[in-house]
Enzyme design. Sequence first.
Site, PDB file in Angstrom:
ATOM      1  N   ASP A 171       0.839  -1.197   0.000  1.00  0.00           N
ATOM      2  CA  ASP A 171       0.000   0.000   0.000  1.00  0.00           C
ATOM      3  C   ASP A 171       0.874   1.248   0.000  1.00  0.00           C
ATOM      4  O   ASP A 171       0.647   2.196  -0.770  1.00  0.00           O
ATOM      5  CB  ASP A 171      -0.899  -0.037   1.236  1.00  0.00           C
ATOM      6  CG  ASP A 171      -2.090   0.901   1.136  1.00  0.00           C
ATOM      7  OD1 ASP A 171      -2.442   1.313   0.012  1.00  0.00           O
ATOM      8  OD2 ASP A 171      -2.679   1.204   2.185  1.00  0.00           O
ATOM      9  N   HIS A 254      -4.326   2.964  -6.809  1.00  0.00           N
ATOM     10  CA  HIS A 254      -5.506   2.660  -6.008  1.00  0.00           C
ATOM     11  C   HIS A 254      -6.747   2.464  -6.874  1.00  0.00           C
ATOM     12  O   HIS A 254      -7.650   1.706  -6.507  1.00  0.00           O
ATOM     13  CB  HIS A 254      -5.734   3.735  -4.953  1.00  0.00           C
ATOM     14  CG  HIS A 254      -4.942   3.509  -3.705  1.00  0.00           C
ATOM     15  ND1 HIS A 254      -3.609   3.848  -3.596  1.00  0.00           N
ATOM     16  CD2 HIS A 254      -5.273   2.938  -2.518  1.00  0.00           C
ATOM     17  CE1 HIS A 254      -3.165   3.512  -2.385  1.00  0.00           C
ATOM     18  NE2 HIS A 254      -4.156   2.951  -1.716  1.00  0.00           N
ATOM     19  N   HIS A 257      -6.583  -1.060  -7.912  1.00  0.00           N
ATOM     20  CA  HIS A 257      -7.051  -1.874  -6.778  1.00  0.00           C
ATOM     21  C   HIS A 257      -8.566  -1.934  -6.754  1.00  0.00           C
ATOM     22  O   HIS A 257      -9.179  -3.004  -6.613  1.00  0.00           O
ATOM     23  CB  HIS A 257      -6.552  -1.296  -5.453  1.00  0.00           C
ATOM     24  CG  HIS A 257      -7.347  -1.773  -4.272  1.00  0.00           C
ATOM     25  ND1 HIS A 257      -8.535  -1.171  -3.885  1.00  0.00           N
ATOM     26  CD2 HIS A 257      -7.161  -2.803  -3.413  1.00  0.00           C
ATOM     27  CE1 HIS A 257      -9.030  -1.816  -2.843  1.00  0.00           C
ATOM     28  NE2 HIS A 257      -8.216  -2.799  -2.535  1.00  0.00           N
ATOM     29  N   HIS A 271      -5.643  -5.598   0.776  1.00  0.00           N
ATOM     30  CA  HIS A 271      -5.684  -4.310   0.081  1.00  0.00           C
ATOM     31  C   HIS A 271      -4.322  -3.945  -0.500  1.00  0.00           C
ATOM     32  O   HIS A 271      -4.194  -3.632  -1.691  1.00  0.00           O
ATOM     33  CB  HIS A 271      -6.150  -3.234   1.068  1.00  0.00           C
ATOM     34  CG  HIS A 271      -6.047  -1.829   0.559  1.00  0.00           C
ATOM     35  ND1 HIS A 271      -7.037  -1.223  -0.175  1.00  0.00           N
ATOM     36  CD2 HIS A 271      -5.055  -0.898   0.692  1.00  0.00           C
ATOM     37  CE1 HIS A 271      -6.671   0.012  -0.471  1.00  0.00           C
ATOM     38  NE2 HIS A 271      -5.477   0.233   0.034  1.00  0.00           N
TER      39      HIS A 271
END
Length: 363
Positions: A171, A254, A257, A271
């Site tokens: 992340d 992101h 994602h 995540h």
Amino acid sequence: MANIFIAPSKYVQGAGEIKKIGDYTANFGENALALISESGYKRNGADIEASFNETGAKVSFDYFNGECSLNEIERLNNIVAENSYDFIIGIGGGKILDTAKAVAYFCKLPVVIVPTIASTDAPCSALSVIYTDEGVFEKYLFLPANPNLVLMDTDIIAKSPARLTVSGMGDALATYFEARATKRSGSGTCAGGKITNAAMALAKLCYETLIENGIDAKLALERKVCTPAVDMVIEANTLLSGIGFESGGLAGAHAVHNGFTVLPETHNMYHGEKVAFGTITQLVMENAEELEEVVLFCIEAGLPVTLKELGVEEVTPEKIMAVAKAASDVGETIHNMPFEVTADTVYAAIMAADAIGNYYLNN
């Protein structure tokens, strides 16, 4: 548009700090609602209760239902409405923390964030990521203020599975590259303005810290010990990435994602693991010089660099296009990239990222 920098009111990181939570929260009131998992309560509940007892304050616990969804937030809002709680505490992983922040916002109460893992950059942010009850990304809930207190107990983090902190590295890995893309495009950040030099410096420091300390930290965590490398990575995953993404901006990683959440086979991945692959995808779109360094780091750290490692055993054009369309939807952060992005652009980058990942894995 102004340059804006935001951060939590107070950040505490150290060994055994959860045992002082009563002292740290004394200014917020005498009656707290703590959101936690059942297993989290078994591990840390006694220390939290003992600390509150020492100050004469009261803490009540409620078990999290598993998703930061609107239904779960509403359930907790009703519990708060029925009681006279002075502040909210979130204890656990990213979805618990995001839920606690959302509940505190709707109930107009202070919020204390106590991560028990270092797997995301959620703790420090004025943001909650909202999912459906089934775990599909729904929307970002931007909050008017950051948490009042973020409390990181490194003893607890070191005892958590190493994969969780490695996921946090994935992340955090996106932080610098998304901030850089946002700055190049002149786009706004999650803080509501343009990126400051301070945020950009923290985002770059985040990346440098991971590259220099990430592998050593992983090896130490596999032995359940906290070393200086672990301590630096916890700060990078939580504080540097948290401030860096929020005041620096989100872009392609992101969004990719979020796109992968439409594939049920990826729901078992963390995540940060999906964000790591999203970072590689973004770097492919940019033809960035750091691509090889990032791919090699991910391989050594154990982060996914191929679709198969993400859980997509059967790769079809239809599946990847569904991801690409979701990632490039109107309002997605991928449009903070400094060039036009379409579903076709994302599809090509995902397929190329998979090919590059397979190449480096096999050579």
